[in-house]
Scaffold this motif. Sequence first.
Motif, PDB file in Angstrom:
ATOM      1  N   GLY A 129       1.290   4.208  -3.194  1.00  0.00           N
ATOM      2  CA  GLY A 129       1.136   5.668  -3.166  1.00  0.00           C
ATOM      3  C   GLY A 129       2.236   6.548  -3.327  1.00  0.00           C
ATOM      4  N   GLU A 174       0.997  -1.202  -0.073  1.00  0.00           N
ATOM      5  CA  GLU A 174      -0.053  -0.094   0.102  1.00  0.00           C
ATOM      6  C   GLU A 174       0.883   1.265   0.006  1.00  0.00           C
ATOM      7  N   GLN A 188       0.764  -0.993  -7.348  1.00  0.00           N
ATOM      8  CA  GLN A 188      -0.729  -0.487  -7.672  1.00  0.00           C
ATOM      9  C   GLN A 188      -1.568  -1.734  -8.056  1.00  0.00           C
TER      10      GLN A 188
END
Length: 182
Positions: A73, A69, A103
């Motif tokens: 980002g 995650e 992603q």
Amino acid sequence: MSYCNFCKSLPEDNVHRIYHDQFYGHPIEDDQALFERLVLEINQAGLSWDTILKKQEGFKEAYDAFDIEVVAGYGESDFERLLQDARIIRNRLKINAAIYNAQRILELQKEFGSFKNWICEHYPLEKQEWVKLFKKNFKFVGGEIVNEFLQSSGYLPTPHDADCPVHEEIENLKNRFDYGTS
């Protein structure tokens, strides 16, 4: 010379010996560990595995412990930071692939519950089918990268020689590993 024979004579604290004995071919279920292995295999392209093993801790630090995650980002400042980080391979395409692939893994996690589940949903495939699937979903993944990723993480037959002590250990682990086929 096979990797097994190469590692056999190395001291127990050698990076190759540790990787061979404890990681290479062992089934991986954890998504972050799978992502780490994918990033390392991508970065090995055109370089020696020795280089990657020696930089593994640097990669882990630079890529926030391969938190999918967090990496997904990453923005321009993170990209630039990675380009300047001598602890990793400073290749624009490889850094971009790590971010893009994180992603994509997040998307697969939403659809399948986990990256592992996505792999297991397609298991077993022949090598060429795996390559097509990975190329459709990820960046910087050719035949050798996909092959090494899947062998080293337990989704293709063990890369260890039949007489290697680790071979039997991995086969026993794979017999207990949930490939989602039952």
